[in-house]
Design an enzyme around this catalytic site. Structure first.
Site, PDB file in Angstrom:
ATOM      1  N   TYR A 109       0.849  -1.190   0.000  1.00  0.00           N
ATOM      2  CA  TYR A 109       0.000   0.000   0.000  1.00  0.00           C
ATOM      3  C   TYR A 109       0.885   1.240   0.000  1.00  0.00           C
ATOM      4  O   TYR A 109       1.774   1.383   0.837  1.00  0.00           O
ATOM      5  CB  TYR A 109      -0.914   0.028   1.224  1.00  0.00           C
ATOM      6  CG  TYR A 109      -1.968   1.099   1.071  1.00  0.00           C
ATOM      7  CD1 TYR A 109      -3.216   0.804   0.549  1.00  0.00           C
ATOM      8  CD2 TYR A 109      -1.692   2.424   1.387  1.00  0.00           C
ATOM      9  CE1 TYR A 109      -4.176   1.787   0.355  1.00  0.00           C
ATOM     10  CE2 TYR A 109      -2.637   3.417   1.189  1.00  0.00           C
ATOM     11  CZ  TYR A 109      -3.877   3.093   0.672  1.00  0.00           C
ATOM     12  OH  TYR A 109      -4.809   4.064   0.471  1.00  0.00           O
ATOM     13  N   GLN A 113     -10.765  -0.181   0.287  1.00  0.00           N
ATOM     14  CA  GLN A 113     -11.139  -0.988  -0.889  1.00  0.00           C
ATOM     15  C   GLN A 113      -9.906  -1.598  -1.559  1.00  0.00           C
ATOM     16  O   GLN A 113      -9.959  -2.722  -2.075  1.00  0.00           O
ATOM     17  CB  GLN A 113     -11.973  -0.155  -1.877  1.00  0.00           C
ATOM     18  CG  GLN A 113     -11.298   1.096  -2.438  1.00  0.00           C
ATOM     19  CD  GLN A 113     -11.517   2.325  -1.570  1.00  0.00           C
ATOM     20  OE1 GLN A 113     -11.791   2.228  -0.369  1.00  0.00           O
ATOM     21  NE2 GLN A 113     -11.375   3.504  -2.169  1.00  0.00           N
ATOM     22  N   ASN A 145      -3.709   5.539   6.069  1.00  0.00           N
ATOM     23  CA  ASN A 145      -4.510   6.287   7.049  1.00  0.00           C
ATOM     24  C   ASN A 145      -5.335   5.334   7.915  1.00  0.00           C
ATOM     25  O   ASN A 145      -5.153   4.113   7.876  1.00  0.00           O
ATOM     26  CB  ASN A 145      -5.396   7.310   6.326  1.00  0.00           C
ATOM     27  CG  ASN A 145      -6.391   6.644   5.382  1.00  0.00           C
ATOM     28  OD1 ASN A 145      -6.651   5.443   5.489  1.00  0.00           O
ATOM     29  ND2 ASN A 145      -6.942   7.417   4.467  1.00  0.00           N
ATOM     30  N   SER A 192       5.571   9.160  13.689  1.00  0.00           N
ATOM     31  CA  SER A 192       7.019   8.996  13.799  1.00  0.00           C
ATOM     32  C   SER A 192       7.580   9.588  15.098  1.00  0.00           C
ATOM     33  O   SER A 192       6.973  10.460  15.702  1.00  0.00           O
ATOM     34  CB  SER A 192       7.661   9.684  12.593  1.00  0.00           C
ATOM     35  OG  SER A 192       8.993   9.298  12.475  1.00  0.00           O
ATOM     36  N   GLN A 200      11.767  14.858  12.312  1.00  0.00           N
ATOM     37  CA  GLN A 200      10.630  14.007  12.673  1.00  0.00           C
ATOM     38  C   GLN A 200       9.378  14.847  12.869  1.00  0.00           C
ATOM     39  O   GLN A 200       8.301  14.514  12.405  1.00  0.00           O
ATOM     40  CB  GLN A 200      10.902  13.193  13.942  1.00  0.00           C
ATOM     41  CG  GLN A 200      11.993  12.167  13.797  1.00  0.00           C
ATOM     42  CD  GLN A 200      11.804  11.322  12.566  1.00  0.00           C
ATOM     43  OE1 GLN A 200      10.815  10.617  12.454  1.00  0.00           O
ATOM     44  NE2 GLN A 200      12.735  11.403  11.629  1.00  0.00           N
ATOM     45  N   HIS A 215       6.993  15.665  10.016  1.00  0.00           N
ATOM     46  CA  HIS A 215       6.185  14.608   9.382  1.00  0.00           C
ATOM     47  C   HIS A 215       4.704  14.785   9.669  1.00  0.00           C
ATOM     48  O   HIS A 215       3.857  14.514   8.823  1.00  0.00           O
ATOM     49  CB  HIS A 215       6.599  13.232   9.914  1.00  0.00           C
ATOM     50  CG  HIS A 215       7.644  12.560   9.087  1.00  0.00           C
ATOM     51  ND1 HIS A 215       7.444  12.192   7.789  1.00  0.00           N
ATOM     52  CD2 HIS A 215       8.914  12.200   9.381  1.00  0.00           C
ATOM     53  CE1 HIS A 215       8.539  11.624   7.309  1.00  0.00           C
ATOM     54  NE2 HIS A 215       9.458  11.629   8.247  1.00  0.00           N
ATOM     55  N   GLU A 263      11.401   4.755  18.110  1.00  0.00           N
ATOM     56  CA  GLU A 263      11.516   4.300  16.725  1.00  0.00           C
ATOM     57  C   GLU A 263      12.925   4.628  16.204  1.00  0.00           C
ATOM     58  O   GLU A 263      13.624   3.759  15.694  1.00  0.00           O
ATOM     59  CB  GLU A 263      10.455   5.020  15.886  1.00  0.00           C
ATOM     60  CG  GLU A 263      10.447   4.616  14.423  1.00  0.00           C
ATOM     61  CD  GLU A 263       9.558   5.537  13.585  1.00  0.00           C
ATOM     62  OE1 GLU A 263       9.169   6.620  14.073  1.00  0.00           O
ATOM     63  OE2 GLU A 263       9.275   5.170  12.429  1.00  0.00           O
ATOM     64  N   HIS A 264      13.325   5.901  16.332  1.00  0.00           N
ATOM     65  CA  HIS A 264      14.663   6.341  15.909  1.00  0.00           C
ATOM     66  C   HIS A 264      15.426   6.829  17.136  1.00  0.00           C
ATOM     67  O   HIS A 264      14.893   7.616  17.914  1.00  0.00           O
ATOM     68  CB  HIS A 264      14.567   7.520  14.940  1.00  0.00           C
ATOM     69  CG  HIS A 264      13.753   7.253  13.728  1.00  0.00           C
ATOM     70  ND1 HIS A 264      12.469   7.748  13.570  1.00  0.00           N
ATOM     71  CD2 HIS A 264      14.033   6.567  12.594  1.00  0.00           C
ATOM     72  CE1 HIS A 264      11.994   7.361  12.389  1.00  0.00           C
ATOM     73  NE2 HIS A 264      12.918   6.634  11.778  1.00  0.00           N
ATOM     74  N   ASP A 303      16.492   7.545   6.510  1.00  0.00           N
ATOM     75  CA  ASP A 303      15.225   7.592   5.775  1.00  0.00           C
ATOM     76  C   ASP A 303      15.407   7.307   4.289  1.00  0.00           C
ATOM     77  O   ASP A 303      14.461   6.910   3.612  1.00  0.00           O
ATOM     78  CB  ASP A 303      14.590   8.989   5.915  1.00  0.00           C
ATOM     79  CG  ASP A 303      13.903   9.153   7.245  1.00  0.00           C
ATOM     80  OD1 ASP A 303      13.534   8.139   7.847  1.00  0.00           O
ATOM     81  OD2 ASP A 303      13.744  10.309   7.686  1.00  0.00           O
ATOM     82  N   GLU A 309      -1.912 -36.710  27.753  1.00  0.00           N
ATOM     83  CA  GLU A 309      -2.790 -35.653  27.230  1.00  0.00           C
ATOM     84  C   GLU A 309      -4.096 -36.231  26.677  1.00  0.00           C
ATOM     85  O   GLU A 309      -4.862 -35.517  26.024  1.00  0.00           O
ATOM     86  CB  GLU A 309      -2.052 -34.837  26.156  1.00  0.00           C
ATOM     87  CG  GLU A 309      -0.891 -34.017  26.716  1.00  0.00           C
ATOM     88  CD  GLU A 309      -0.200 -33.121  25.690  1.00  0.00           C
ATOM     89  OE1 GLU A 309      -0.528 -33.212  24.483  1.00  0.00           O
ATOM     90  OE2 GLU A 309       0.666 -32.323  26.096  1.00  0.00           O
ATOM     91  N   HIS A 362      -2.585 -40.205  18.731  1.00  0.00           N
ATOM     92  CA  HIS A 362      -1.197 -39.756  18.694  1.00  0.00           C
ATOM     93  C   HIS A 362      -0.278 -40.877  19.188  1.00  0.00           C
ATOM     94  O   HIS A 362       0.731 -41.204  18.572  1.00  0.00           O
ATOM     95  CB  HIS A 362      -0.988 -38.530  19.599  1.00  0.00           C
ATOM     96  CG  HIS A 362      -1.502 -37.235  19.044  1.00  0.00           C
ATOM     97  ND1 HIS A 362      -2.849 -36.976  18.867  1.00  0.00           N
ATOM     98  CD2 HIS A 362      -0.860 -36.107  18.652  1.00  0.00           C
ATOM     99  CE1 HIS A 362      -2.997 -35.744  18.383  1.00  0.00           C
ATOM    100  NE2 HIS A 362      -1.801 -35.192  18.244  1.00  0.00           N
TER     101      HIS A 362
END
Lengths: 434, 434
Positions: B130, B191, B214, B237, B259, B262, B327-328, B361, B415, B420
């Protein structure tokens, strides 16, 4: 009656597609109930856990008795007969040896620009393991979940296991002890998952939750995903046996029944290039279904979801197997290794007729938590990798920044991310001035 | 104003905990809408896709124009200026070189019982990526998602990217071409995720879906998880900069702003043992906020979620960093490698002041798709591992079955899984008779 298909028949493709898309499990929609339970545990902590355990498990607890004490565990574990203990210890040893080999390696190198790059693996700090109560309370699953976590280096490993009416399974506790589990709580359901994810007054939160459970547990795991890591959402068990003419049909029938006996939604499929073998295995399945303890469960599974497929050759068997993407795949053929090279999607492969799938459930070494419902197309069985994570590393030198920095600046500008570009440009300007 | 904290203050723990638990993102509840869209695409396929694209993207498509044709792609990418193309090619080359080293190795060994054990890695057959449209349509993200898939050996890689009013980003198409993407569809939203997961008349389904999006895309990915694999659900971020007194405050300020620019929900945090550096960086951030193109976004992020923390020593900085699990993480300190050894949870570490995060990046080599919102506690950035899966292998010999089979039988009986046990016993009996 199970489905009988002939891969050379005109309508085979339609029938095989129907087999692939058959819905074996109707998960009840428990999402609203689960959302309410999670909210309750987040808001009221121990009090909610205690109330829900009284309601669902008919067990009165206090904040002090949520957790099994060491002496309780020792007392229960002492009841386990020696031969069961020895079998569990052998299994644990073999599972540990296999998983030790999965520990990934750190890497570091310097490239031609002078940049030093690499990555480092670190364990998850705290993990929680869900163990079902009742019928599906398997000590082997405790080993299969807990040992990879401990091999990975997880410091704190907590188990939650419901004990309806206060009944605990001593083998589950022993397996936890052998695997090195740190904490055991007598709670279950969505409330136990919520307690692990968010913590309560008496239970510290964990970072990752694994282990099988019913629809409530699965829905709760899906909901807390993101707050903590989770393993896959497991569906009913499956086995595909690919067999040639040189087999003992009784063995193959028992292998198929060993999946069918798990669950009415389990699925056992045989693919063979020998019509006589197909008939013989089917007869052996029916014969065993008259005497097996779990004949009602296994019989329902076989009747509703069992299948026997005749193919012209074993290449076709491999092709069909890849479309099925089975959880367990037995290759009971002369050249099992050769055929296995053609398998692109399967959770676990058992090579040759001396390797019944049940070996893999207990003592083979590989994990028995495996991708179901065709998810072997994109996921793997549980492993040490589920309890570690990777941090990437990069160090630029002034020279390497001079070499590759301008390209970063160009791309930043093309993406309208000005500060990204400026952060590189400020350093490049310093180099140019220096 | 950003938060200023002093780790030696009495109320620090309370304030730091509040900072950690601050909710930066209010995801709108779009789950019902998304469920309806997925159902519509499953039922009506192309027709639903075309209708929804007309509605949301103001673009009239036909089954034939859902997919970009090769000539359309060539025409659009021809518009890309040479320096942009060269920068993308350098980035692709470096990302490919880094990810080539991630390809995991197959293993096979024979243990002391005579059992042959191991595993084999295979690629996911088909993956979908995506790519957001509009502002967040980043060609660099196309490289970061597509290259690991192709390095893993994914045969069929499809991109979905919305083109509102028919506007396509030539750089995104060029990045896809450089990375070796096989199909590009001009659809987006829930979709597009549904089309990738379930397929339509014109789009074959894939096995795994990755890439940012999103709230609708995130909800759709969560819903199709299980039917296909998905990567993490990405949040806004974050960057944490740990700096000592020997730094250029302007550089650090730009790193933090890269950052903050963003997203208004992004977060930039500075931890330093030098109060004067804290002040200087803060002043440099404010100064840049008067001129930056994205000053409104970056300013909102800095005002609402920015933080500066003074510590007594860098060990304390590492401890706080591990609780943040950023994250960073930039380590702008004299002994960056030494400090990095103390970091247990972080998506990516940038060592030394010559390594601005923006390098990572674009052109560093490591992936820029990284765990956000403290999920570095349990997950890793995107890698080749996200596009491969492991099949475990086991072969017993009669001797190894004789050695370990009885333990499997014992555990099966414990068991209550009779079949088995019988599947192992039948073979052991044969050996004993033989």
């Amino acid at each position: 009656m199970p489905v009988f298909l002939d891969a050379s028949a005109d309508d085979f493709e339609a029938q095989f597609t129907a087999l692939l898309s058959a819905k074996r499990e109707d998960s009840p929609d428990v999402d609203d109930t689960v959302a309410a339970i999670i909210k309750d545990v987040r808001e009221r902590g121990d009090a909610a856990l205690i109330e829900l355990t009284a309601k669902f498990d008919r067990l009165e607890l206090t904040p002090e008795t949520l957790r099994f004490s060491t002496s309780e565990i020792n007392e229960l574990v002492a009841q386990v007969p020696t031969h069961d203990r020895e079998a569990l210890e052998l299994a644990a040893e073999r599972i540990r040896a296999y998983h030790e080999r999965q520990k990934p390696a750190d890497e570091s190198w310097t490239d031609e620009s002078g940049a030093t790059l690499g990555w480092r693996w670190t364990p998850v700090s705290a993990a929680g393991l869900y163990v079902p109560g009742g019928l599906a309370s398997y000590p082997s699953s405790v080993l299969m979940n807990a040992i990879p976590a401990k091999v990975a280096g997880v410091e704190r490993l907590a188990i939650v296991v419901p004990t309806p009416d206060g009944q605990a399974n001593p083998l589950v506790l022993l397996a936890a002890q052998i695997a090195g589990v740190d904490e055991i709580y007598r709670i279950g359901g969505a409330q136990a998952v919520a307690a692990l994810a968010y913590g309560t007054q008496s239970i510290d939160p964990v970072d990752k939750i694994t282990g099988p459970g019913n629809a409530f547990v699965a829905a709760a795991k899906r909901r807390v995903f993101g707050k903590v890591g989770i393993d896959m959402i497991a569906g009913p068990s499956e086995i595909l046996v690919i067999a040639d003419r040189d087999n003992n049909p009784e063995w193959l029938a028992l292998d198929m029944l060993s999946q069918a006996e798990h669950d009415e939604s389990a699925q056992a499929i045989l693919i063979t290039d020998d019509p006589a073998m197909a008939k013989a295995v089917e007869a052996a399945v029916e014969r065993n279904l008259t005497s097996l303890e779990r004949r009602e469960i296994a019989g329902a599974s076989w009747r509703d979801f069992g299948a026997v497929i005749i193919v012209q050759d074993l290449d076709k068997a491999a092709e069909l197997s890849n479309r099925i993407a089975p959880e367990h795949l037995e290759l009971c053929v002369a050249d099992a290794e050769g055929l296995s090279e053609k398998i692109t999607h399967a959770g676990a492969i058992f090579l040759g007729a001396w390797t019944p799938e049940a070996i893999g459930d207990y003592v083979g070494g590989p994990n028995h938590v495996l991708p179901t419902a065709r998810s072997a197309r994109f996921s793997s069985g549980l492993s040490v990798m589920d309890f570690v994570k990777r941090t990437t590393l990069a160090r630029m030198t002034p020279e390497s920044l001079r070499a590759i920095g301008p390209a970063a600046e160009t791309l930043a500008i093309s993406e309208s991310l000005e500060a990204h570009g400026l952060s590189v440009r400020a350093r490049l300007n310093h180099l140019n001035e220096g």
